[in-house]
Design a protein around this motif. Sequence first.
Motif, PDB file in Angstrom:
ATOM      1  N   UNK A  93       0.205  -9.707  -3.363  1.00 33.50           N
ATOM      2  CA  UNK A  93       0.362  -8.378  -2.789  1.00 33.50           C
ATOM      3  C   UNK A  93      -1.004  -7.709  -2.668  1.00 33.50           C
ATOM      4  N   UNK A  94      -1.111  -6.788  -1.711  1.00 31.68           N
ATOM      5  CA  UNK A  94      -2.324  -5.983  -1.579  1.00 31.68           C
ATOM      6  C   UNK A  94      -1.910  -4.535  -1.365  1.00 31.68           C
ATOM      7  N   UNK A  95      -2.526  -3.669  -2.161  1.00 23.49           N
ATOM      8  CA  UNK A  95      -2.190  -2.247  -2.139  1.00 23.49           C
ATOM      9  C   UNK A  95      -2.175  -1.733  -3.557  1.00 23.49           C
ATOM     10  N   UNK A  96      -0.994  -1.569  -4.133  1.00 21.73           N
ATOM     11  CA  UNK A  96      -0.858  -1.152  -5.525  1.00 21.73           C
ATOM     12  C   UNK A  96      -1.601  -2.125  -6.434  1.00 21.73           C
ATOM     13  N   UNK A  97      -2.587  -1.603  -7.202  1.00 22.88           N
ATOM     14  CA  UNK A  97      -3.383  -2.473  -8.062  1.00 22.88           C
ATOM     15  C   UNK A  97      -4.384  -3.322  -7.319  1.00 22.88           C
ATOM     16  N   UNK A  98      -4.691  -2.969  -6.086  1.00 18.81           N
ATOM     17  CA  UNK A  98      -5.608  -3.695  -5.196  1.00 18.81           C
ATOM     18  C   UNK A  98      -4.985  -5.010  -4.750  1.00 18.81           C
ATOM     19  N   UNK A 118       4.612   0.251  -4.798  1.00 16.20           N
ATOM     20  CA  UNK A 118       3.705   0.564  -3.700  1.00 16.20           C
ATOM     21  C   UNK A 118       2.730   1.663  -4.104  1.00 16.20           C
ATOM     22  N   UNK A 119       1.530   1.618  -3.506  1.00 14.47           N
ATOM     23  CA  UNK A 119       0.527   2.650  -3.747  1.00 14.47           C
ATOM     24  C   UNK A 119      -0.841   2.146  -3.329  1.00 14.47           C
ATOM     25  N   UNK A 120      -1.782   3.041  -3.232  1.00 17.13           N
ATOM     26  CA  UNK A 120      -3.159   2.647  -2.961  1.00 17.13           C
ATOM     27  C   UNK A 120      -3.455   2.397  -1.500  1.00 17.13           C
ATOM     28  N   UNK A 121      -4.639   1.834  -1.266  1.00 18.93           N
ATOM     29  CA  UNK A 121      -5.125   1.584   0.086  1.00 18.93           C
ATOM     30  C   UNK A 121      -4.617   0.220   0.556  1.00 18.93           C
ATOM     31  N   UNK A 122      -5.205  -0.311   1.635  1.00 17.73           N
ATOM     32  CA  UNK A 122      -4.674  -1.529   2.265  1.00 17.73           C
ATOM     33  C   UNK A 122      -5.746  -2.616   2.336  1.00 17.73           C
ATOM     34  N   UNK A 123      -6.080  -3.242   1.209  1.00 21.42           N
ATOM     35  CA  UNK A 123      -7.116  -4.284   1.205  1.00 21.42           C
ATOM     36  C   UNK A 123      -6.580  -5.627   1.732  1.00 21.42           C
ATOM     37  N   UNK A 124      -6.142  -5.604   2.974  1.00 18.81           N
ATOM     38  CA  UNK A 124      -5.481  -6.766   3.567  1.00 18.81           C
ATOM     39  C   UNK A 124      -6.351  -8.014   3.540  1.00 18.81           C
ATOM     40  N   UNK A 125      -7.618  -7.868   3.905  1.00 23.74           N
ATOM     41  CA  UNK A 125      -8.479  -9.047   3.993  1.00 23.74           C
ATOM     42  C   UNK A 125      -8.804  -9.586   2.611  1.00 23.74           C
ATOM     43  N   UNK A 126      -8.984  -8.716   1.633  1.00 23.42           N
ATOM     44  CA  UNK A 126      -9.151  -9.187   0.257  1.00 23.42           C
ATOM     45  C   UNK A 126      -7.923  -9.988  -0.178  1.00 23.42           C
ATOM     46  N   UNK A 135       0.834  -1.196   0.000  1.00 23.74           N
ATOM     47  CA  UNK A 135       0.000   0.000   0.000  1.00 23.74           C
ATOM     48  C   UNK A 135       0.876   1.257   0.000  1.00 23.74           C
ATOM     49  N   UNK A 136       0.245   2.426  -0.026  1.00 21.23           N
ATOM     50  CA  UNK A 136       0.982   3.683  -0.163  1.00 21.23           C
ATOM     51  C   UNK A 136       1.947   3.936   0.987  1.00 21.23           C
ATOM     52  N   UNK A 137       1.678   3.359   2.166  1.00 20.35           N
ATOM     53  CA  UNK A 137       2.594   3.548   3.298  1.00 20.35           C
ATOM     54  C   UNK A 137       3.934   2.869   3.065  1.00 20.35           C
ATOM     55  N   UNK A 138       4.010   1.990   2.043  1.00 22.69           N
ATOM     56  CA  UNK A 138       5.252   1.294   1.723  1.00 22.69           C
ATOM     57  C   UNK A 138       6.058   2.035   0.648  1.00 22.69           C
ATOM     58  N   UNK A 139       5.570   3.181   0.182  1.00 23.45           N
ATOM     59  CA  UNK A 139       6.259   3.900  -0.884  1.00 23.45           C
ATOM     60  C   UNK A 139       7.624   4.397  -0.428  1.00 23.45           C
TER      61      UNK A 139
END
Length: 251
Positions: A67-72, A99-107, A29-33
Amino acid sequence: MNRPVTGLSDLPVQAAKSRLLLTLVVDTSSSMEGERIAELNAALQDWRQQLVEDDVVRRFGEIAMITFGEGHVNLVDLSGDPGQAYVPVSRFDPPPLRAGGVTPMIDGLQYAFTVLADRRQQLRKDGFSLLNRSLVYLITDGVPTDENGYPTNAWRDFAPVIRRQEEGRHLLFFAFGVDGADEFVLRGLAPRAWRLLADARLADVLSLVSTSIEAAAASSVHDMPADQAYDIVNEQMDRHARMREFLEGKA
């Protein structure tokens, strides 16, 4: 792709009628940029060599990365074949992650469990045994969000899914968090195998993953109830962590 690791990974892998399935579920996700995603990419390349240095893992292991974040949510192409999720550990060569985007961890976790179930089914169909539990690793620096970036409690509904898989002796699940991760979520998803490693480098996190794989793959662990298996793996990881602290002058 990077050039294949030289050395042990170049040795022929003995054909075996058993498989050990390893699944990484990684936060991008974006926090990993910035520096953190660069650190992760470098750590993954170094980690390849650690994996192939373990003879059992090199011979029997297959690995997939989601991965979850960039590109969902993404299944990382490790093989050049988009339809092949798992590759032999000796061929593990992850491309650079972004890295980018939100954090769809459960998805991401739900997708990982689906991919894992499909591979287990295919292996059984092809006549391969799964003497070892499959091992799933979550690595995150954040909290799960919905598609709009708002924190979500969907992990509470997914935690029982993990418990059922554990109780059925199908897998062991580990949740590793670095700075920014939510301890409460980690503990809820992996009550027997969560670690908040706020000050750790991602290379150290992956080294801890290697230690847990070695312990979990031991023949003595195969038929144990999940709680006992976690006790053995945690003891080995604690020993590894103490040794790392000693070598770094922190103990």
